[in-house]
Design a protein around this motif. Structure first.
Motif, PDB file in Angstrom:
ATOM      1  N   ALA A  92      -5.191   5.090  -9.490  1.00 17.97           N
ATOM      2  CA  ALA A  92      -3.771   4.791  -9.717  1.00 17.97           C
ATOM      3  C   ALA A  92      -3.223   3.906  -8.607  1.00 17.97           C
ATOM      4  O   ALA A  92      -2.473   2.956  -8.847  1.00 17.97           O
ATOM      5  N   GLU A  93      -3.619   4.213  -7.375  1.00 16.69           N
ATOM      6  CA  GLU A  93      -3.159   3.404  -6.244  1.00 16.69           C
ATOM      7  C   GLU A  93      -3.682   1.968  -6.345  1.00 16.69           C
ATOM      8  O   GLU A  93      -2.942   1.010  -6.120  1.00 16.69           O
ATOM      9  N   LYS A  94      -4.958   1.812  -6.712  1.00 18.21           N
ATOM     10  CA  LYS A  94      -5.534   0.477  -6.865  1.00 18.21           C
ATOM     11  C   LYS A  94      -4.814  -0.311  -7.966  1.00 18.21           C
ATOM     12  O   LYS A  94      -4.604  -1.518  -7.840  1.00 18.21           O
ATOM     13  N   LEU A  95      -4.453   0.396  -9.039  1.00 19.20           N
ATOM     14  CA  LEU A  95      -3.752  -0.256 -10.146  1.00 19.20           C
ATOM     15  C   LEU A  95      -2.465  -0.908  -9.657  1.00 19.20           C
ATOM     16  O   LEU A  95      -2.190  -2.081  -9.946  1.00 19.20           O
ATOM     17  N   LEU A  98       0.002  -7.363  -5.717  1.00 26.96           N
ATOM     18  CA  LEU A  98      -0.648  -8.532  -5.122  1.00 26.96           C
ATOM     19  C   LEU A  98      -0.582  -9.726  -6.062  1.00 26.96           C
ATOM     20  O   LEU A  98      -0.401 -10.877  -5.625  1.00 26.96           O
ATOM     21  N   ILE A  99      -0.712  -9.476  -7.361  1.00 31.89           N
ATOM     22  CA  ILE A  99      -0.597 -10.560  -8.340  1.00 31.89           C
ATOM     23  C   ILE A  99       0.820 -11.108  -8.360  1.00 31.89           C
ATOM     24  O   ILE A  99       1.037 -12.330  -8.401  1.00 31.89           O
ATOM     25  N   LEU A 100       1.820 -10.226  -8.309  1.00 29.61           N
ATOM     26  CA  LEU A 100       3.219 -10.675  -8.268  1.00 29.61           C
ATOM     27  C   LEU A 100       3.473 -11.534  -7.036  1.00 29.61           C
ATOM     28  O   LEU A 100       4.140 -12.570  -7.101  1.00 29.61           O
ATOM     29  N   LYS A 101       2.953 -11.099  -5.911  1.00 31.61           N
ATOM     30  CA  LYS A 101       3.114 -11.834  -4.656  1.00 31.61           C
ATOM     31  C   LYS A 101       2.449 -13.205  -4.738  1.00 31.61           C
ATOM     32  O   LYS A 101       3.031 -14.230  -4.370  1.00 31.61           O
ATOM     33  N   LYS A 102       1.234 -13.241  -5.278  1.00 25.18           N
ATOM     34  CA  LYS A 102       0.481 -14.494  -5.399  1.00 25.18           C
ATOM     35  C   LYS A 102       1.147 -15.440  -6.376  1.00 25.18           C
ATOM     36  O   LYS A 102       1.284 -16.648  -6.103  1.00 25.18           O
ATOM     37  N   ASN A 103       1.589 -14.925  -7.533  1.00 24.99           N
ATOM     38  CA  ASN A 103       2.210 -15.772  -8.538  1.00 24.99           C
ATOM     39  C   ASN A 103       3.507 -16.380  -8.043  1.00 24.99           C
ATOM     40  O   ASN A 103       3.828 -17.528  -8.348  1.00 24.99           O
ATOM     41  N   HIS A 104       4.271 -15.608  -7.263  1.00 24.12           N
ATOM     42  CA  HIS A 104       5.529 -16.136  -6.737  1.00 24.12           C
ATOM     43  C   HIS A 104       5.250 -17.275  -5.762  1.00 24.12           C
ATOM     44  O   HIS A 104       5.914 -18.305  -5.792  1.00 24.12           O
ATOM     45  N   SER A 124       0.826  -1.209   0.000  1.00 26.90           N
ATOM     46  CA  SER A 124       0.000   0.000   0.000  1.00 26.90           C
ATOM     47  C   SER A 124       0.861   1.261   0.000  1.00 26.90           C
ATOM     48  O   SER A 124       0.586   2.219  -0.738  1.00 26.90           O
ATOM     49  N   LYS A 125       1.924   1.266   0.801  1.00 25.10           N
ATOM     50  CA  LYS A 125       2.788   2.444   0.905  1.00 25.10           C
ATOM     51  C   LYS A 125       3.490   2.725  -0.424  1.00 25.10           C
ATOM     52  O   LYS A 125       3.524   3.872  -0.893  1.00 25.10           O
ATOM     53  N   ALA A 126       4.040   1.683  -1.046  1.00 24.00           N
ATOM     54  CA  ALA A 126       4.715   1.861  -2.335  1.00 24.00           C
ATOM     55  C   ALA A 126       3.727   2.293  -3.410  1.00 24.00           C
ATOM     56  O   ALA A 126       4.034   3.146  -4.249  1.00 24.00           O
ATOM     57  N   SER A 127       2.530   1.699  -3.386  1.00 23.79           N
ATOM     58  CA  SER A 127       1.506   2.033  -4.383  1.00 23.79           C
ATOM     59  C   SER A 127       1.070   3.485  -4.257  1.00 23.79           C
ATOM     60  O   SER A 127       0.817   4.168  -5.259  1.00 23.79           O
ATOM     61  N   GLN A 128       0.985   3.987  -3.031  1.00 25.51           N
ATOM     62  CA  GLN A 128       0.632   5.390  -2.814  1.00 25.51           C
ATOM     63  C   GLN A 128       1.672   6.320  -3.447  1.00 25.51           C
ATOM     64  O   GLN A 128       1.336   7.326  -4.073  1.00 25.51           O
TER      65      GLN A 128
END
Length: 345
Positions: A263-266, A272-278, A242-246
């Motif tokens: 933009a933040e949601k994007l 989250l997808i990167l985290k899940k895929n890993h 969240s902090k990095a996305s902000q």
């Protein structure tokens, strides 16, 4: 001639590799400013290194050993007084001639924020002595990212459409400083330390891949501690995402007609997808082991045709290749130094 490019070398407990990198960059006898950001446990006492520092007016800044890499680079920005800048790890080779070709490209292409060339991996000193010297191509999807919209450029990077990213590319210094001063505000973990600056660079402008030998990476030395700290599924709690996305959302909002919340949601969704895929990838042990063995075999196997093949395909400078080979053999820098460094940092 006054240097237009600063090469910012990050170093930690690798004095032999640092000396090797400095000598390699200086061997081109081209106008660059070297800035070394060193957080090693001990001051470097090597006479040859200290003589080079004096002779070539190399800037050396010492930091505490526990400083995080983003803060080290952010603070190092204060010593850059050239038009362009680039990060160079102490264990890799960057062609000075290629770096300056990137400067020339950015001079006449203001819509690009970064430029670099082709990245390779070379055999280590140990493997070179045993089997001979070789190069291996990295990042087979070597596409420039030239979309007009920042969000489209981000999408190509984070979805893997282009394996290249601008972390080690040449940037205009004003953009370089903006990137690193802001990453230091929004990122404090390893797994986001490449994603954030690469995303911010692509928000600021396009990324060019020139058909030249740009850099050759030292082979990755397996280290449990090093690999664990880079795992997004373990080191990326939602509050850090969240902090990095902000932080990234602020700049995307400024460069594109998109609200701060959207933009933040994007970015949150991407991370989250990167985290899940890993995490999902690691659960498939069979695929993971096969991929790991494939990478190791590609580095260990000696193929004498590689250099000739790449030279004809990409018009590589044999001078660059010979310089890398000579630097590896003459330095005798052991991969044990990298392993020990990674276990501590």
């Amino acid at each position: 001639m006054k240097p237009r490019l600063s090469v910012v070398i990050t170093s930690f407990n690798r004095p032999n590799f640092l000396l090797r990198a400095v000598k390699f960059l200086l061997s081109y006898k081209l106008p660059i400013q070297l800035i070394i950001l060193d957080s090693s446990s001990k001051k470097i006492e090597n006479i040859e290194f200290n003589n080079l520092v004096t002779e070539y007016n190399i800037i050396v800044k010492k930091f505490d050993t526990d400083i995080f890499v983003t803060e080290k680079i952010a603070r190092g920005c204060d010593f850059i007084n050239t038009d362009y800048s680039v990060i160079c790890p102490d264990d890799d080779f960057f062609s000075t001639a290629s770096l300056l070709k990137c400067v020339d490209f950015l001079d006449v292409n203001p819509d690009y924020s970064s430029a670099h060339g082709l990245h390779f991996c070379h055999t280590s000193y140990e493997k070179t002595i045993k089997n001979g010297f070789n190069l291996f191509q990295l990042y087979y999807k070597g596409k420039s990212i030239i979309d007009e919209k920042s969000s489209d450029r981000i999408n190509k990077y984070l979805t893997g459409e282009s394996h290249y990213h601008p972390f080690y590319a040449v940037h205009k210094t004003k953009d370089f400083k903006l990137i690193w001063k802001n990453i230091n505000l929004f990122v404090d973990d390893w797994s986001l330390s490449e994603y954030f600056p690469s995303c911010l660079s692509l928000i600021l402008g396009k990324m060019k891949i020139l058909p030249i030998l740009y850099a050759s990476r030292e082979p990755n030395v397996p280290s449990r501690h090093y690999n664990e700290r880079l795992r997004p599924d373990r080191t990326l709690p939602n509050e850090k995402i969240s902090k990095a996305s902000q932080g990234l959302a602020i700049f995307l909002n400024q460069h594109e007609d998109i609200s701060l919340s959207d933009a933040e949601k994007l970015f949150i969704n991407y991370f989250l997808i990167l985290k899940k895929n890993h995490s999902k990838k690691l659960k498939n042990i069979k695929v993971f082991v096969i991929n790991l063995l494939g990478k190791l075999l590609r580095l260990i196997r000696f193929e004498s045709s590689n250099i000739k093949k790449y030279s004809s395909k990409f018009n590589l400078s044999i001078n660059d290749v010979d310089k890398i080979k000579l630097a590896i053999i003459s330095s005798q820098a052991s991969e044990n130094e990298i392993k020990a460094s990674r276990e501590l940092h």
